[in-house]
Write an enzyme that holds these catalytic residues in place. Structure first.
Site, short mmCIF file in Angstrom:
data_model
loop_
_atom_site.label_atom_id
_atom_site.label_comp_id
_atom_site.label_asym_id
_atom_site.label_seq_id
_atom_site.Cartn_x
_atom_site.Cartn_y
_atom_site.Cartn_z
CG HIS A 235 -1.89 -1.15 1.25
ND1 HIS A 235 -2.66 -1.54 0.18
CD2 HIS A 235 -2.15 -2.03 2.23
CE1 HIS A 235 -3.35 -2.62 0.51
NE2 HIS A 235 -3.05 -2.95 1.75
NE ARG A 292 0.25 13.88 3.72
CZ ARG A 292 0.46 13.07 2.70
NH1 ARG A 292 1.13 13.48 1.65
NH2 ARG A 292 0.01 11.83 2.70
#
Ligand code: ADP
Length: 446
Positions: A235, A292
């Site tokens: 992942h 972000r």
């Protein structure tokens, strides 16, 4: 404009922000831990302040120490980079209380989009496609079983506050769902400080496609199109590229527009990424929003010509976005390879230590974002990513050839890195044909 910015991060992203500040004629102050003492990038900032020992908790994650450094250095703003404190609403709030501008969204906007459950609700309202699954956090097991029955197995349990690919559980039947739910919540509470979990449909064959968006404090939002980040291991992204190969451009444009709408409606100022999975039939489902700048932002910078870090700084100061949607044009193809200090032959075990030889590639269309130089020692305390090779070329085919050429030039010795793995991928015919999905690497490495 701001006159001084503190960078609450390390390594390549700290250097990326130092460079943006220099070009904007803003002074930069970088903080560092004892483990990063003497790192060459520190001398490129106008000032460097030691904030504590190597362990992140005592330095890069330590809010009082970072704020103390910001006050001593008398900065106007703090850039958090990615990771560490970048997605902590609490940190954004402390900055606000101390009258220091946080270069990122307001704590409120972060709360609206940073929590996976809250975000899904906002996404639905903005017309962003989401996964079939529980409408909010799961309150009881029977309710979860009913929802899973309706959407069909397999399903995946996730933490509302989760991140870094951790704490997800795939369940193939009701018994597994019930037993996993109990542990998942306890684990989420311990790992993320929030025990809320939810379920969604698990896609067996999917591609990870994400949309880069930017918003300002005047209600404007634009998208910079998509990146494909399907090449993952556990992942975690390994290669990212833009644009996504072989995807219907009409569908992707509609998706990007919905992502921009989501952040506009959330009154979000700054850079954000709306992440999606795409199924075999090119249906999209939102995973989450990252509030972000992302590791892979250069891929988008290379194809659009927009400097995302400078936009973040301008927007935080209160300026309007410097680009309108109609100005955003994708030119050519970009690929990023994450260069990790890891040994692919030993199950990607970290390989820190002295870099006796560092010879990065160059030439047309090659960008290196790294803080490493010959003589640098990779510390053991942090993430193993030591740099990013970003290549730009007119077409995907040429970008792959150019990436392979650049990787061939790249010398890092004696530590082990992922360079050889990337070369192997560039030579892989299935990758070359764009036949990628989130399990591609897993299958290749088996
Ligand atoms: P995190 O915040 O921990 O990174 P994400 O929700 O962004 O978690 O998911 C990370 C990765 O996990 C995805 O890129 C994908 O590979 C896999 N994943 C997550 N949700 C699903 C799903 N519903 N079906 C299939 N794979 C998934």
């Amino acid at each position: 404009m701001f006159s001084r910015i503190l960078i609450a991060n390390r390594g390549e992203i700290a250097l990326r922000v130092i460079r943006a500040c220099r070009e904007m004629n803003i002074e930069s102050v970088v903080v560092y831990s004892e483990a990063d003492k003497g790192a060459p990038y520190l001398s490129l900032a106008d000032e460097a302040i030691c904030i504590g020992p190597g362990p992140s908790k005592e330095s890069y994650l330590n809010i009082p120490r970072i704020i103390a450094a910001a006050e001593v250095a008398n900065v106007d703003a703090i850039h958090p980079g990615y990771g560490f404190l970048s997605e902590r609403a609490e940190f954004a709030q402390v900055c606000r209380d101390c009258k220091i501008e946080f270069i990122g969204p307001s704590p409120e906007a972060m709360g609206r989009l940073g929590d996976k459950v809250a975000c899904k609700i906002a996404a639905k309202e903005a017309g962003v496609p989401i996964f079939p699954g529980s409408p909010g956090a799961i309150e009881d097991e029977d309710e979860a079983a009913k929802i899973a029955e309706k959407i069909g197995y397999p399903v995946i349990i996730k933490a509302a506050a989760g991140g870094g690919g951790r704490g997800m559980r795939v369940c193939h039947n009701e018994a597994a769902l019930r037993s996993n739910l109990r542990n998942a919540s306890t684990e989420a509470k311990a790992a993320f400080g929030n025990g809320a979990v939810f379920i969604e449909k698990f896609l067996e064959h999917a591609r990870h496609i994400e949309v880069q968006v930017l918003g300002d404090k005047h209600g404007n939002a634009v998208h910079l199109f998509e990146r494909d980040c399907s090449m993952q291991r556990r992942h975690q992204k390994v290669i990212e590229e833009a644009p996504a190969p072989g995807v219907d451009r009409r569908k992707i444009t509609a998706l990007c527009e919905s992502a921009a709408k989501l952040i506009r409606e959330a009154h979000y100022a700054g850079a954000a990424t709306v992440e999606f999975l795409m199924d075999k039939d090119q249906n999209f489902y939102m995973l989450e929003v990252n509030t972000r700048v992302q590791v892979e932002h250069p891929v988008t910078e290379q194809v659009t010509g927009v400097d995302i870090v400078k936009e973040q700084i301008r927007v935080a100061f209160g300026e309007k976005l410097s680009i309108r949607q109609e100005d955003v044009v994708v030119r050519g193809h970009a690929i990023e390879c994450r260069i990790n200090a890891e040994d692919p032959d030993k199950n990607f075990m970290p390989s820190p230590g002295l870099v006796a030889r560092f010879e990065p590639p160059g030439g047309p269309g090659v960008r290196m974002d790294t803080h490493v130089v010959t003589g640098y020692t990779v510390p053991t305390n942090y993430d193993s990513m030591i740099g990013k090779l970003i290549v730009h070329a007119p077409t995907r085919r040429e970008a792959i050839i150019r990436t392979e050429r650049a990787l061939r030039e790249f010398r890092i010795e004696p530590i082990k890195t992922t360079i050889a793995l990337h070369r192997r991928l560039m030579q892989n015919s299935a990758f070359q044909e764009g036949g990628i999905d989130i399990h591609f690497l897993e299958r290749l490495l088996k």
